[in-house]
Design a protein around this motif. Structure first.
Motif, PDB file in Angstrom:
ATOM      1  N   SER A   1      -9.143   4.702  -6.481  1.00  0.00           N
ATOM      2  CA  SER A   1     -10.132   5.223  -5.542  1.00  0.00           C
ATOM      3  C   SER A   1      -9.882   4.653  -4.143  1.00  0.00           C
ATOM      4  CB  SER A   1     -11.549   4.847  -6.005  1.00  0.00           C
ATOM      5  OG  SER A   1     -11.697   3.436  -6.052  1.00  0.00           O
ATOM      6  N   GLY A   2     -10.058   5.511  -3.138  1.00  0.00           N
ATOM      7  CA  GLY A   2      -9.881   5.097  -1.751  1.00  0.00           C
ATOM      8  C   GLY A   2      -8.470   5.216  -1.235  1.00  0.00           C
ATOM      9  N   LEU A   3      -7.528   5.624  -2.102  1.00  0.00           N
ATOM     10  CA  LEU A   3      -6.144   5.700  -1.635  1.00  0.00           C
ATOM     11  C   LEU A   3      -5.954   6.864  -0.666  1.00  0.00           C
ATOM     12  CD1 LEU A   3      -3.404   4.355  -1.928  1.00  0.00           C
ATOM     13  CD2 LEU A   3      -2.897   5.904  -3.816  1.00  0.00           C
ATOM     14  N   LYS A   4      -6.601   7.974  -0.961  1.00  0.00           N
ATOM     15  CA  LYS A   4      -6.504   9.108  -0.049  1.00  0.00           C
ATOM     16  C   LYS A   4      -7.379   8.926   1.185  1.00  0.00           C
ATOM     17  CE  LYS A   4      -5.350  12.413  -3.682  1.00  0.00           C
ATOM     18  NZ  LYS A   4      -5.701  13.684  -4.353  1.00  0.00           N
ATOM     19  N   ASN A   5      -8.411   8.067   1.065  1.00  0.00           N
ATOM     20  CA  ASN A   5      -9.221   7.660   2.219  1.00  0.00           C
ATOM     21  C   ASN A   5      -9.798   8.862   2.963  1.00  0.00           C
ATOM     22  OD1 ASN A   5     -10.431   5.728   3.775  1.00  0.00           O
ATOM     23  ND2 ASN A   5      -8.731   5.523   5.185  1.00  0.00           N
ATOM     24  N   ALA A   6     -10.516   9.681   2.217  1.00  0.00           N
ATOM     25  CA  ALA A   6     -11.100  10.856   2.856  1.00  0.00           C
ATOM     26  C   ALA A   6     -12.341  10.518   3.666  1.00  0.00           C
ATOM     27  CB  ALA A   6     -11.460  11.899   1.788  1.00  0.00           C
ATOM     28  N   LYS A   7     -12.977   9.347   3.428  1.00  0.00           N
ATOM     29  CA  LYS A   7     -14.213   8.996   4.119  1.00  0.00           C
ATOM     30  C   LYS A   7     -13.963   8.379   5.486  1.00  0.00           C
ATOM     31  CE  LYS A   7     -16.749   8.245  -0.176  1.00  0.00           C
ATOM     32  NZ  LYS A   7     -17.565   7.283  -0.960  1.00  0.00           N
ATOM     33  N   HIS A   8     -12.775   7.807   5.691  1.00  0.00           N
ATOM     34  CA  HIS A   8     -12.485   7.119   6.944  1.00  0.00           C
ATOM     35  C   HIS A   8     -11.643   8.010   7.851  1.00  0.00           C
ATOM     36  CE1 HIS A   8     -14.074   3.381   5.259  1.00  0.00           C
ATOM     37  NE2 HIS A   8     -13.406   3.702   4.145  1.00  0.00           N
ATOM     38  N   ASP A   9     -11.717   7.678   9.132  1.00  0.00           N
ATOM     39  CA  ASP A   9     -10.943   8.466  10.090  1.00  0.00           C
ATOM     40  C   ASP A   9      -9.487   8.051  10.112  1.00  0.00           C
ATOM     41  OD1 ASP A   9     -13.719   8.402  12.419  1.00  0.00           O
ATOM     42  OD2 ASP A   9     -13.251   9.800  10.770  1.00  0.00           O
ATOM     43  N   LYS A  10      -9.218   6.774   9.835  1.00  0.00           N
ATOM     44  CA  LYS A  10      -7.842   6.282   9.907  1.00  0.00           C
ATOM     45  C   LYS A  10      -7.063   6.753   8.685  1.00  0.00           C
ATOM     46  CE  LYS A  10      -8.921   4.164  13.657  1.00  0.00           C
ATOM     47  NZ  LYS A  10      -8.452   4.669  14.946  1.00  0.00           N
ATOM     48  N   GLU A  11      -5.870   7.202   8.920  1.00  0.00           N
ATOM     49  CA  GLU A  11      -5.043   7.753   7.850  1.00  0.00           C
ATOM     50  C   GLU A  11      -4.287   6.638   7.125  1.00  0.00           C
ATOM     51  OE1 GLU A  11      -1.386  10.948   7.249  1.00  0.00           O
ATOM     52  OE2 GLU A  11      -2.215  10.539   9.241  1.00  0.00           O
ATOM     53  N   ILE A  12      -4.174   6.765   5.802  1.00  0.00           N
ATOM     54  CA  ILE A  12      -3.426   5.833   4.970  1.00  0.00           C
ATOM     55  C   ILE A  12      -2.197   6.558   4.426  1.00  0.00           C
ATOM     56  CG2 ILE A  12      -3.462   4.433   2.873  1.00  0.00           C
ATOM     57  CD1 ILE A  12      -6.388   3.973   3.284  1.00  0.00           C
ATOM     58  N   ARG A  13      -1.063   5.898   4.505  1.00  0.00           N
ATOM     59  CA  ARG A  13       0.167   6.472   3.990  1.00  0.00           C
ATOM     60  C   ARG A  13       0.749   5.553   2.934  1.00  0.00           C
ATOM     61  NH1 ARG A  13       5.226   7.610   7.875  1.00  0.00           N
ATOM     62  NH2 ARG A  13       5.146   5.327   7.956  1.00  0.00           N
ATOM     63  N   LEU A  14       1.055   6.112   1.747  1.00  0.00           N
ATOM     64  CA  LEU A  14       1.653   5.345   0.655  1.00  0.00           C
ATOM     65  C   LEU A  14       3.157   5.275   0.895  1.00  0.00           C
ATOM     66  CD1 LEU A  14       1.325   3.913  -2.088  1.00  0.00           C
ATOM     67  CD2 LEU A  14       1.654   6.151  -3.172  1.00  0.00           C
ATOM     68  N   VAL A  15       3.676   4.052   0.985  1.00  0.00           N
ATOM     69  CA  VAL A  15       5.097   3.849   1.272  1.00  0.00           C
ATOM     70  C   VAL A  15       5.896   3.649  -0.009  1.00  0.00           C
ATOM     71  CG1 VAL A  15       6.769   2.393   2.488  1.00  0.00           C
ATOM     72  CG2 VAL A  15       4.554   2.887   3.530  1.00  0.00           C
ATOM     73  N   ASP A  16       5.397   2.838  -0.932  1.00  0.00           N
ATOM     74  CA  ASP A  16       6.155   2.520  -2.137  1.00  0.00           C
ATOM     75  C   ASP A  16       5.188   2.201  -3.268  1.00  0.00           C
ATOM     76  OD1 ASP A  16       8.276   2.037  -3.821  1.00  0.00           O
ATOM     77  OD2 ASP A  16       8.468  -0.067  -3.240  1.00  0.00           O
ATOM     78  N   ALA A  17       5.638   2.476  -4.492  1.00  0.00           N
ATOM     79  CA  ALA A  17       4.879   2.136  -5.700  1.00  0.00           C
ATOM     80  C   ALA A  17       5.876   1.643  -6.734  1.00  0.00           C
ATOM     81  CB  ALA A  17       4.087   3.340  -6.218  1.00  0.00           C
ATOM     82  N   ALA A  18       5.623   0.485  -7.307  1.00  0.00           N
ATOM     83  CA  ALA A  18       6.560  -0.134  -8.251  1.00  0.00           C
ATOM     84  C   ALA A  18       5.786  -0.657  -9.456  1.00  0.00           C
ATOM     85  CB  ALA A  18       7.331  -1.273  -7.587  1.00  0.00           C
ATOM     86  N   TRP A  19       6.452  -0.599 -10.621  1.00  0.00           N
ATOM     87  CA  TRP A  19       5.872  -1.166 -11.841  1.00  0.00           C
ATOM     88  C   TRP A  19       6.096  -2.679 -11.868  1.00  0.00           C
ATOM     89  CZ3 TRP A  19       2.643   1.624 -14.483  1.00  0.00           C
ATOM     90  CH2 TRP A  19       2.809   3.004 -14.587  1.00  0.00           C
TER      91      TRP A  19
END
Length: 632
Positions: A89-107
């Motif tokens: 939750s909050g990764l897409k950040n639809a409630k805030h004006d500032k944009e979030i960008r996912l750079v990397d995801a690792a196990w």
């Protein structure tokens, strides 16, 4: 004369300011704060949860996606990573004006029995205009057990909504063995709660009516059938005008089977292209294909035409009705080229398909010199010394009056050749069935126990084994039939290859050369009639799937050890995660899907949340350094 003020900056020179926190000289920005101070005081991960819950079905090991959707994912796979990211939750950040960008995801490696999944996420966020910070943190997913809808239905009494009863009124099960292979090849049994098998048919239980309708549609495309549907009222809600029904679909397959011998009525024979009245059933699909064994002529009958005027076979393709014959010789019969049939001339194999064959009963060898000479549609497959199966029409009495009159008048052949025998079956070896190089997969069915005594149950079991062996003999003698099913390599073939590899490279090369020569002979179009046998099972038809080269699986061995040590239902989840970890090396699946994997040693040094760092290439005031910029 005007003087120039020395404090006025020159064109193209940017004026620096002091950071309000540390006092270093920086380029002007809206917060008048340097990047280091912003990174130390700003939290890029605010609003993003660092712990989430995933639900997995203990029965089928599928993962809950959304609503009533469950998907199958392997550990460390890309699909499971996408499922994990969708639950943050909050990764897409639809409630805030500032944009979030996912750079990397690792196990990140976790203990196999911990029921936890850890993912290392790296995100970027713009904290001020022109200021982008990057931060890495760890998200922990707790795996909880929850039964999916299908597994709940399996454990619930009376959970099925639609029942499909498939029946065929014959004395064998070869048709259902073939239907079982078609279902496995096309995956038509998916969504089925359970399958029960009987002597004369099978029952398929479905949780929804539409799934049963899809299965019936599959049956309509593979077998000639007729269907009757009924429904039973289970409950009703008068207030909402909603009723609950259970549907039963009775599917009856036509009683004709492959290699049955028929004597068609005269009118039916004329309607089928004036074919001979004595025909063999070549194969069964959504239509019935007939073959004249003396001329090679073929015809087809639709299921509507059959049910309008049903035809019963005069001889069924049972083992007790087939006689073994030894081929003493043959003489090909060239076919005439008919211009009105095809513009292309027939191939050499088609020309020489018919042949006069000289046969002798296998039981008569060494007893008498009785020989039979008849035409055969499989003459191109036979050569001197081969063993074939056929119907002995000399000593057979037919129930059909028209067929009996024709036989008494001497207008029927003495023998009708059905098919050729291969391998150890032809030489009557004791372990011929066990020496086959191929195997078939079977459905997971519940066998309904007979209410008869033990002697009758044993007799039925022997009949089932005999029907299965007869079906396997049909499969190895018909290439067209094998195209509709999957054949797998058996343990015998794997053992031969291992022995050849142990003997050295020369033995392995000899084995490969022998296989290549055999395949070339069976597929060649030369002038030698001995090379025309294209019906035998070839190695290139076999699939790898039911045989393991390295003995038992390591997960199974580990599970057996855990079971030996003892453990209740709470240990089932630990066994699954233990087996998932042992099934492959750590990080293999992640590397295959192009994902980063943090190993066991590195995972101990990973912090839950790293400090935010400014992204290089986004320096404050960089736009002010242009040559065309001028202060006012």
């Amino acid at each position: 004369m005007a003087t120039v003020d020395s404090h006025v900056p020159s064109v193209g020179t940017m004026v620096n300011v002091l950071c309000c926190m540390c006092g270093i000289s920086i380029a002007p920005n809206p917060s008048n704060t340097c990047a280091s101070c912003l990174a130390s005081n700003a939290d890029v991960t605010r609003g993003i949860s660092t712990e989430a819950t995933l639900h997995q079905c203990r029965g089928c090991q599928r993962w809950h996606k959304d609503a009533s959707k469950w998907i199958a994912c392997e550990l460390e796979s890309r699909d499971l990573m996408a499922l994990c990211l969708s639950n943050v939750s909050g990764l897409k950040n639809a409630k805030h004006d500032k944009e979030i960008r996912l750079v990397d995801a690792a196990w990140i490696w976790t203990e196999p029995h911990s029921m936890r999944l850890k993912v290392r996420l790296t995100i970027q966020r713009e904290v001020h205009a022109g200021t982008i910070l990057q931060q890495s943190f760890t998200v922990v997913f707790v795996v909880r057990n929850q039964q999916c809808i299908e597994c709940q239905a399996e454990f619930r009494q009376g959970s099925w909504k639609s029942l499909v009863q498939v029946r065929q009124r014959v004395g064998h099960k070869r048709t259902f063995l073939f239907l079982e292979q078609l279902i496995l090849k096309h995956g038509a049994h998916r969504g089925c709660l359970s399958i029960e098998t009987f002597r004369d048919g099978m029952d398929f239980y479905f949780p929804e009516k539409n799934k049963a309708a899809r299965f019936i549609s599959f049956l309509e495309n593979v077998v000639p059938m007729k269907i009757k549907t009924s429904k039973k009222l289970i409950g009703t809600d008068d207030k909402n005008n909603v009723s609950n029904y259970k549907y039963t679909n009775y599917v009856e397959i036509c009683p004709l089977c492959k290699d049955d011998l028929l004597y068609l009525p005269a009118k039916t024979a004329r309607n089928l292209g004036n074919i001979s009245r004595l025909v063999l059933v070549k194969n069964i699909s959504n239509v019935i294909h007939f073959l004249d064994p003396l001329s090679g002529q073929t015809a087809s009958m639709t299921e509507e035409a059959y049910w309008r005027d049903p035809i019963r076979p005069i001889i069924t393709a049972a083992r007790s009705r087939l006689t073994r014959y030894v081929v003493l010789g043959k003489e090909p019969i060239p076919l005439e080229v008919r211009r009105n049939v095809s513009k292309r001339a027939p191939t050499r194999k088609r020309r020489n398909q018919l042949a006069h064959v000289t046969l002798a009963k296998e039981d008569d060898l060494g007893v008498n010199d009785m020989q039979l000479e008849e035409k055969s549609h499989v003459g191109y497959l036979l050569k001197a010394g081969d063993v074939c199966l056929g119907y002995d029409l000399v000593e057979t009495q037919f129930v059909d009056d028209a067929a009996e009159e024709t036989r008494a008048a001497g207008k029927l052949p003495d023998v009708v050749v059905v098919r050729k025998l291969y391998g150890g079956v032809a030489t009557a070896e004791v372990n011929a069935a066990k020496m086959r190089i191929w195997r078939l997969q079977r459905l997971d069915v519940d066998v309904t126990e007979s209410t008869a005594n033990a002697r009758t149950a044993k007799k039925e079991a022997d009949m089932d084994d005999m029907d299965e062996e007869d079906f396997l003999r049909e499969v190895e003698a018909d290439r067209e039939m094998r195209n509709n099913m999957n054949l797998y390599k058996s343990e015998i073939l794997i053992k031969k290859k291992k022995d050849a590899a142990a003997d050295g490279d020369d033995a392995m090369e000899d084995m490969e050369d022998a296989d290549a020569v055999a395949a070339k002979n069976n597929n060649s179009g030369g002038d030698d009639d001995e090379d025309d046998d294209d019906q035998q099972v070839q190695l290139d038809e076999l699939l790898d799937g039911l045989v393991l080269d390295d003995g038992p699986d390591k997960p199974d061995a580990k599970a057996a050890a855990l079971k030996k040590d003892g453990g209740g239902d709470d240990d089932d989840d630990e066994k699954f995660w233990e087996m998932g970890a042992i099934a492959g090396e750590e990080g293999d699946k992640a590397a295959k899907d192009g994902l980063t994997y943090v190993g066991r040693e590195e995972a101990r040094q990973v912090r839950d949340k790293e400090s935010a760092v400014p992204v290089s290439g986004n320096a404050f005031g960089q736009d002010f350094m242009g040559k065309d910029f001028k202060f006012l």
